[in-house]
Design an enzyme around this catalytic site. Structure first.
Site, short mmCIF file in Angstrom:
data_model
loop_
_atom_site.label_atom_id
_atom_site.label_comp_id
_atom_site.label_asym_id
_atom_site.label_seq_id
_atom_site.Cartn_x
_atom_site.Cartn_y
_atom_site.Cartn_z
CD GLU A 219 -2.28 -1.37 2.77
OE1 GLU A 219 -2.07 -0.50 3.74
OE2 GLU A 219 -3.12 -2.48 3.01
CE LYS B 273 5.14 5.53 6.98
NZ LYS B 273 4.71 7.07 7.27
CG ASP C 65 3.73 12.47 4.34
OD1 ASP C 65 3.39 12.20 5.59
OD2 ASP C 65 4.29 13.38 3.80
CE1 TYR D 241 -3.05 2.82 8.64
CE2 TYR D 241 -3.33 4.39 7.05
CZ TYR D 241 -3.22 3.93 8.44
OH TYR D 241 -2.59 5.04 9.30
CE LYS E 106 9.51 7.50 5.42
NZ LYS E 106 9.75 7.70 6.81
CB CYS F 48 24.67 42.69 -16.66
SG CYS F 48 24.99 41.26 -17.31
CB CYS G 26 28.14 42.79 -20.38
SG CYS G 26 26.40 43.13 -20.29
CB CYS H 49 21.33 42.03 -18.74
SG CYS H 49 22.84 42.67 -19.66
CB CYS I 238 25.29 40.65 -22.59
SG CYS I 238 25.21 39.82 -21.02
S1 IVH Z 1 -0.26 0.57 8.75
C1 IVH Z 1 0.54 -1.51 12.86
N1 IVH Z 1 -0.64 1.37 6.41
O1 IVH Z 1 2.31 5.42 8.63
C2 IVH Z 1 0.59 -0.76 11.57
N2 IVH Z 1 0.11 2.86 8.20
O2 IVH Z 1 4.81 4.95 10.92
C3 IVH Z 1 -0.02 0.62 11.41
N3 IVH Z 1 0.73 5.19 7.23
O3 IVH Z 1 0.91 5.76 11.99
C4 IVH Z 1 0.28 1.37 10.38
N4 IVH Z 1 -0.09 4.73 5.21
O4 IVH Z 1 -0.03 7.41 9.84
C5 IVH Z 1 -0.23 1.75 7.74
N5 IVH Z 1 -0.97 2.13 4.26
C6 IVH Z 1 -0.75 2.42 5.44
C7 IVH Z 1 -0.27 3.79 5.95
C8 IVH Z 1 0.33 3.76 7.22
C9 IVH Z 1 0.32 5.84 6.16
C10 IVH Z 1 1.00 6.01 8.35
C11 IVH Z 1 0.41 5.79 9.75
C12 IVH Z 1 1.18 5.34 10.58
C13 IVH Z 1 2.45 5.53 10.19
C14 IVH Z 1 3.54 4.20 10.78
#
Ligand code: IVH
Length: 671
Positions: free
Chosen positions: A114, A116, A118, A226, A315, A409, A412, A427, A433
């Site tokens: 999935e 991650k 933000d 998630y 990451k 400039c 020049c 310029c 130039c």
């Molecule tokens: S699972 C026990 N799935 O990442 C596992 N977390 O550092 C719980 N996050 O606090 C997290 N996307 O804010 C999970 N697809 C995803 C996620 C996700 C973002 C964030 C979430 C969590 C942090 C973990």
């Protein structure tokens, strides 16, 4: 006891605490996440190496920030934990090895992958299918009750759909702000003279922390689920991916990019796939979360301190980093524009080492309030040139120096001017130039202009510096021996260059017009000009009014073209080029263009043509090539991998051609 280590640990803890407070409590982080991550990694390292320095109040011993006053506290029956990070393929291999060891099996593991997201982790509690409570993660065991705010988010159902859900169902996921909504929110704040948000995560956090839900309701927030937390009186599927699908049927949003893969190899492929797609996504992600898909295996694997053994966050390279502004140079471009360029202490960001970033113009320097010597945040996302996004004012050293925009400039020494209403400073030296001359020649030789292969930037700079080229036409009277003597050249490359120059003499009128570097005349305008006038001589005498009759040419561009063509020096330059042998075939007249008035969209991957070739050939037939599908689109060419544009075309019932059909149609139209 190691005294140096003890001191470093104390310093790290207090710095991390400060960042935690700014990030979680004030919603105003002063350093990028990657910097924070490094501090945490270092602190963990030291605490492992010197166990006597461990302490219960260390930031490594808790998950996140503190609950704000004003919201009720909520305790999480099932703690909301964090994830371990992986930064490399080796880290991922180690993750898989740990799982194999723990499960005492070498069978290929199925992983749910999935993005991650933000944003902010939240918990939604449904009892009998009715949303009872929304809460933040807080420190993992105690969060804040944000039910009123959560209820304002359209993608969160107040009541679950369908049936079969457990009597008590706690759903977890991320609340985030899509990029577009974030840009709009900041644009609005800027227009109102209010403080802008640093990034979408920050904007989402700030929006959820509002005591007045009416404010939250106006913020473009999204929720994506998630995981599940507390589940009572009910059954869920035995695989993570199936649980998410089940949640989806109950009306909860899940991420459409989620996939199930086999083994670490599948994870690596998914990682690469999404990394490539990162900048096209509608929301920010900072990596991928990989989870063991089988719930029974998850249970056997369990948790270590703050994170599950069955999941990891791989990451992405950070897109923002902090570094030091060492100085500012002012570059002079083709049209004389002075661009302030930040010279940075080299920093690895967005996957490359960056040592320069643009500061755009004088207004931007003023807006950023940045000084030389400051710590600055540099952002590099996708192919966009690196930007300085802000100065970290809290870290300003006592000897920082203000940036002064020059009056002359730097190349020049001609005066610079900033016209009223314009953001740029120029310029006034024109072709006196050498910087402008160099840029003009680089542009003239570039791929979409005269396309002179082998005439690189360094060579152009050397030729101008040595006085070999003073005006454009000099390019066509080069001396083989003189060129062979230049840096990194030699007889063979010199001959190749002369051959390429010879070849470039045969061009097209639109290319030639584009290569002249008239202000604001890009490829499309050059093409329209060529089609309309058919030759150069008519352009010398065209009035501003006549120029404005052409599609896409307004008073400003007409003014630039008119001014350019009126200058005797420019006419002489054009005549010298033609005298040197530049020539082109007669233009196809408008009425002979079978695609005149049609708008065509290219999408997906094309294999038989390059994008620019397909575009050029369509334009030669009179078509306009657009970037997005609308009701005005005549037809769409869709190669493999076509996505939203193809979907839109189908929805609008617009004709779609695959590449083979396109090749046939082109051949017919061109014959
Ligand atoms: S699972 C026990 N799935 O990442 C596992 N977390 O550092 C719980 N996050 O606090 C997290 N996307 O804010 C999970 N697809 C995803 C996620 C996700 C973002 C964030 C979430 C969590 C942090 C973990």
């Amino acid at each position: 006891m190691d005294l140096f280590a003890a001191e470093e640990v104390t310093a790290l803890r207090s710095e991390i605490e400060e960042h935690n407070y700014r990030y979680y409590v004030l919603d105003d982080p002063s350093v990028p996440d990657a910097h924070y991550d490094r501090l945490m990694t270092r602190l963990r390292e030291l605490e492992t190496a010197y166990p006597e320095l461990a302490s219960d109040d260390s930031p490594t011993k808790r998950v996140g920030g503190e609950a704000l006053k004003g919201f009720q506290q909520v305790s999480h029956d099932v703690p909301m934990l964090s994830l371990d990070n992986a930064f490399s393929h080796e880290d991922m291999q180690a993750f898989e090895r740990r799982i194999h060891d723990w499960l005492n099996s070498n069978e290929t593991i199925e992983f749910a992958c999935e993005p991650k997201l933000d944003g902010i982790a939240v918990s939604l509690l449904y009892i009998d299918g009715i949303l009872q409570r929304g809460a933040t993660r807080g420190d993992g065991s105690t969060g804040e009750d944000i039910t009123a705010n959560v209820r304002t988010i359209p993608s969160i159902p107040l009541r679950l759909r369908g049936q079969g859900y457990p009597k008590t169902l706690e759903v977890r996921g991320e609340i985030y702000m899509p990029k577009q909504g974030f840009d709009a929110l900041n644009a609005k704040a800027m227009a109102a003279g209010e403080k802008t948000f640093v990034n979408p995560r920050n904007a989402a956090a700030g929006s959820l922390r509002q005591l007045d839900p009416n404010i939250t309701a106006q913020r473009p927030l999204q929720m994506c689920c998630y995981a599940v937390g507390l589940v009572k009186d009910g059954e869920l599927p035995k695989q993570h991916s199936a649980i998410l699908d089940q949640l989806h049927t109950w009306g909860l949003r899940i991420n459409s990019e989620s996939q199930v893969v086999k083994g670490i190899k599948g994870c690596a492929e998914y990682y690469q796939y999404l990394l490539n797609k990162r900048d096209q996504l509608a929301y920010d992600i900072d990596g991928i979360v990989f989870k063991v898909n089988d719930i029974a295996s998850q249970k056997r694997l369990g948790f270590v301190s703050r994170a599950p053994r069955w999941a990891i966050a791989h990451k992405f390279p950070a897109q923002e980093e902090m570094t030091t502004l060492l100085g500012v140079d002012f570059q002079v471009g083709r049209t004389g524009v002075l661009t302030p360029v930040a010279r940075l202490k080299p920093v690895f960001v967005g996957g490359v080492t960056v040592s320069n970033a643009t500061l755009h113009n004088a207004d931007e320097i003023e807006r950023l309030q940045v000084h030389i010597g400051d710590s600055v945040i540099v952002r590099r996302a996708g192919d966009v040139i690196p930007q300085v996004v802000r100065a970290v004012l809290e870290r300003r050293p006592a000897d920082s120096v203000e940036i002064v925009f020059p009056n002359q400039c730097p190349i020049c020494a001609s005066d610079v001017e900033r016209l009223p209403g314009e953001a740029v400073t120029r310029c006034t030296g024109g072709l006196v130039c050498s910087a402008q001359r160099k840029e003009m020649i680089k542009h003239f030789a570039s791929r979409k202009a005269m396309d002179i292969e082998g005439l690189g930037d360094k060579l152009v700079e050397q030729m101008v510096d040595e006085g070999i080229i003073v005006e454009l036409a000099d390019l066509f009277h080069l001396d083989l021996e003189r060129i062979a003597d230049m840096d990194r050249m030699g007889d063979k490359s010199a001959q190749n260059l002369l051959d390429a120059i010879e070849k470039a003499k045969y061009t097209t009128l639109p290319r030639f017009l584009f290569s002249l570097g008239i202000r604001e005349v890009g490829e499309a305008t050059a093409l329209n000009l060529a089609r309309h006038f058919g030759d150069i001589a008519s352009l010398y005498t065209a009035s501003e009014e006549a120029l404005q009759e052409i599609e896409d040419i307004g008073p400003i561009v007409a003014g630039h073209i008119f001014h350019f063509m009126q200058q005797e020096a420019n006419q002489t330059s054009i005549e010298s080029l033609i005298a040197a042998g530049i020539h082109w075939p007669a233009m196809v007249q408008n009425e002979a263009q079978p695609l005149a008035g049609q708008t065509i969209v290219l999408t997906g991957k094309l294999e038989q043509f390059s994008r620019s070739e397909a575009k050029q050939r369509l334009q030669n037939l009179g078509a306009k090539v657009a970037g997005s599908v609308s009701a005005n689109t005549s037809w769409v060419v869709a190669g493999p991998g076509a996505g939203s544009k193809l979907k839109k075309a189908t929805e609008l019932d617009i004709e779609v051609l695959d590449e083979d059909q396109f090749a046939i149609r082109l051949a017919e139209l061109e014959s």
